[in-house]
Motif scaffolding. Structure first.
Motif, mmCIF file in Angstrom:
data_model
loop_
_atom_site.group_PDB
_atom_site.id
_atom_site.type_symbol
_atom_site.label_atom_id
_atom_site.label_comp_id
_atom_site.label_asym_id
_atom_site.label_seq_id
_atom_site.Cartn_x
_atom_site.Cartn_y
_atom_site.Cartn_z
ATOM 1 N N LYS A 96 0.837 -1.200 0.000
ATOM 2 C CA LYS A 96 0.000 0.000 0.000
ATOM 3 C C LYS A 96 0.875 1.255 0.000
ATOM 4 O O LYS A 96 0.604 2.209 -0.748
ATOM 5 C CB LYS A 96 -0.907 -0.037 1.231
ATOM 6 C CG LYS A 96 -1.930 1.092 1.279
ATOM 7 C CD LYS A 96 -2.949 0.845 2.395
ATOM 8 C CE LYS A 96 -2.338 0.988 3.755
ATOM 9 N NZ LYS A 96 -3.351 0.861 4.838
ATOM 10 N N THR A 162 -11.726 0.917 6.852
ATOM 11 C CA THR A 162 -11.907 -0.535 6.924
ATOM 12 C C THR A 162 -12.304 -0.961 8.326
ATOM 13 O O THR A 162 -13.242 -1.750 8.527
ATOM 14 C CB THR A 162 -10.614 -1.249 6.508
ATOM 15 O OG1 THR A 162 -10.251 -0.865 5.188
ATOM 16 C CG2 THR A 162 -10.787 -2.759 6.560
ATOM 17 N N SER A 242 -9.745 2.816 -4.314
ATOM 18 C CA SER A 242 -10.370 1.518 -4.028
ATOM 19 C C SER A 242 -9.315 0.434 -3.876
ATOM 20 O O SER A 242 -9.461 -0.482 -3.056
ATOM 21 C CB SER A 242 -11.351 1.144 -5.151
ATOM 22 O OG SER A 242 -12.437 2.049 -5.190
ATOM 23 N N LYS A 243 -8.241 0.533 -4.652
ATOM 24 C CA LYS A 243 -7.146 -0.429 -4.528
ATOM 25 C C LYS A 243 -6.479 -0.306 -3.165
ATOM 26 O O LYS A 243 -6.162 -1.316 -2.515
ATOM 27 C CB LYS A 243 -6.116 -0.202 -5.644
ATOM 28 C CG LYS A 243 -4.983 -1.218 -5.660
ATOM 29 C CD LYS A 243 -3.985 -0.901 -6.759
ATOM 30 C CE LYS A 243 -4.605 -1.027 -8.130
ATOM 31 N NZ LYS A 243 -3.590 -0.836 -9.206
ATOM 32 N N PHE A 246 -8.783 -1.785 -0.656
ATOM 33 C CA PHE A 246 -8.772 -3.246 -0.759
ATOM 34 C C PHE A 246 -7.561 -3.836 -0.037
ATOM 35 O O PHE A 246 -7.681 -4.834 0.687
ATOM 36 C CB PHE A 246 -8.757 -3.660 -2.235
ATOM 37 C CG PHE A 246 -8.663 -5.142 -2.451
ATOM 38 C CD1 PHE A 246 -9.716 -5.975 -2.095
ATOM 39 C CD2 PHE A 246 -7.525 -5.703 -3.001
ATOM 40 C CE1 PHE A 246 -9.627 -7.356 -2.293
ATOM 41 C CE2 PHE A 246 -7.429 -7.074 -3.197
ATOM 42 C CZ PHE A 246 -8.485 -7.913 -2.847
ATOM 43 N N SER A 248 -6.025 -2.455 2.415
ATOM 44 C CA SER A 248 -6.299 -2.263 3.837
ATOM 45 C C SER A 248 -7.215 -3.372 4.361
ATOM 46 O O SER A 248 -7.045 -3.857 5.480
ATOM 47 C CB SER A 248 -6.948 -0.892 4.072
ATOM 48 O OG SER A 248 -6.081 0.149 3.682
ATOM 49 N N SER A 249 -8.181 -3.773 3.545
ATOM 50 C CA SER A 249 -9.095 -4.854 3.937
ATOM 51 C C SER A 249 -8.364 -6.184 4.031
ATOM 52 O O SER A 249 -8.641 -6.989 4.928
ATOM 53 C CB SER A 249 -10.248 -4.954 2.928
ATOM 54 O OG SER A 249 -10.982 -3.748 2.870
ATOM 55 N N LEU A 250 -7.426 -6.416 3.124
ATOM 56 C CA LEU A 250 -6.634 -7.649 3.179
ATOM 57 C C LEU A 250 -5.790 -7.682 4.446
ATOM 58 O O LEU A 250 -5.675 -8.727 5.113
ATOM 59 C CB LEU A 250 -5.732 -7.758 1.946
ATOM 60 C CG LEU A 250 -6.432 -8.019 0.612
ATOM 61 C CD1 LEU A 250 -5.399 -8.050 -0.523
ATOM 62 C CD2 LEU A 250 -7.199 -9.343 0.645
#
Length: 353
Positions: A96, A162, A242-243, A246, A248-250
């Motif tokens: 990130k 998130t 959004s990437k 995403f 951050s969600s992972l």
């Protein structure tokens, strides 16, 4: 452990670096001091501080005994898997950071990884992860370091979003259990839930419109002298953001998986869905409560015991899990970060080691 949602204090971090870094950049004596004295001193100081914190943790002797006994069983595999996930956790954060800082100056993944871990080592004794700015900035070239502050804020906001999204879901899922255990909090529960939804909506709007916000204020400000600090944000579109969200969600998922694994390792027999609901609320609480990283483990253990205690009476296992996850995700990366700092020229011209 770096909480999956904690974001350094934007204002205090910005003011600190802006006031002092330009002075340091112009002073050769301070450059020598930072490059050849501060690095080793930081390593020793952090090592001593980390050792003291570990020694003072509750149930430490029992924790080591429990872990040693678990090594004799097949459960040892779970501990090994939790340890391996340290690299995945910070790998997602580094990926990130690589994408974010690439808008200013492209960096290699391993350089981003070292910068992130160095930030962890600086943030150990500073409130609200302010030190993460400093650790990441030292890997950037002169003239570009202050620009990374706004990038770090965007990355932190993505992680906070998130945490808030899953935290709100966790609160809704646990509503029945929480109100049964604490009936006096019925009104407060509604207040907190709707308040979080409002803040989440505002944060999401700002996050996905950060470029437009910067462009808007740049038109009205009488002086554009400081706009170069946030000019990179103008090019952030919805797909890019959004990437980042995403990733951050992972990373959030890795934290959750570590808890699931270690709760099983320490004999806390609770369903996966209950663990996910409880820990999402724990992460949310830790993200909004200001604290110093070294003091986080106590707060983490207390909140985990209160909430996970609704589903399990194994207080020891819950406490051991909290201490172990904190150690794996903060202590070990902080030590690695100080080792990296020993070999970096803190105020080098190219920012690469």
């Amino acid at each position: 452990m770096s909480v999956p949602g904690s974001m350094p204090n934007m204002v205090s971090g910005f003011c600190t670096e802006w006031l002092f870094l330009p002075v340091m950049l112009r002073n050769k004596t301070i450059k020598i001091f930072l490059n050849y004295f501060l690095g080793p001193l930081l390593f020793v100081g952090l090592s001593v501080s980390i050792f003291q914190q570990i020694r003072q943790q509750p149930h430490l002797a029992k924790s080591w005994a429990e872990i040693k006994e678990s090594f004799a069983s097949v459960k040892a595999f779970y501990l090994g898997l939790a340890v391996a996930l340290i690299f995945v956790n910070w790998g997602f954060e580094s990926w990130k950071w690589k994408l974010l800082v690439g808008s200013v100056k492209p960096v290699k993944f391993f350089t981003a990884y070292k910068a992130v871990l160095s930030g962890v080592s600086f943030s150990v004794a500073l409130p609200n992860r302010v030190g993460e700015y400093i650790g990441r900035m030292v890997y950037q070239p002169q003239g570009g370091r202050l620009k990374t502050i706004s990038l770090a804020v965007v990355g932190g906001l993505a992680q906070l979003l998130t945490t808030m999204i899953f935290g709100v879901i966790g609160l809704i899922v646990l509503k029945k259990e929480l109100l049964q255990a604490y009936p006096q909090l019925v009104i407060w529960f509604q207040f907190v839930l709707y308040g979080l939804l409002f803040v989440l909506t505002c944060a999401a709007f700002f996050y996905y419109n950060v470029g437009a916000v910067v462009s808007f204020f740049s038109r009205w400000l009488s002086s554009h002298h400081y706009l170069y600090l946030v000019e990179a944000l103008k090019n952030f579109n919805a797909a890019f953001l959004s990437k980042i969200l995403f990733l951050s969600s992972l990373r959030y998922g890795v934290f959750m998986l570590q808890y699931i694994i270690l709760f099983h390792f320490f004999g806390v027999n609770v369903s996966v869905s209950s663990i996910m609901s409880v820990m999402s609320v724990v992460f949310l609480a830790l993200a909004v409560i200001p604290s110093i990283a070294l003091l986080e483990v106590g707060l983490r253990g207390e909140v985990s015991l209160k909430l996970m205690g609704l589903f399990s009476a194994n207080s020891l296992g819950i406490g051991l899990t909290s201490v172990t996850v904190w150690t794996l995700n903060l202590v070990i990366p902080a030590i690695a970060g100080t080792l990296f700092l020993l070999n970096v020229k803190l105020l080098s011209k190219n920012g690469e080691d």
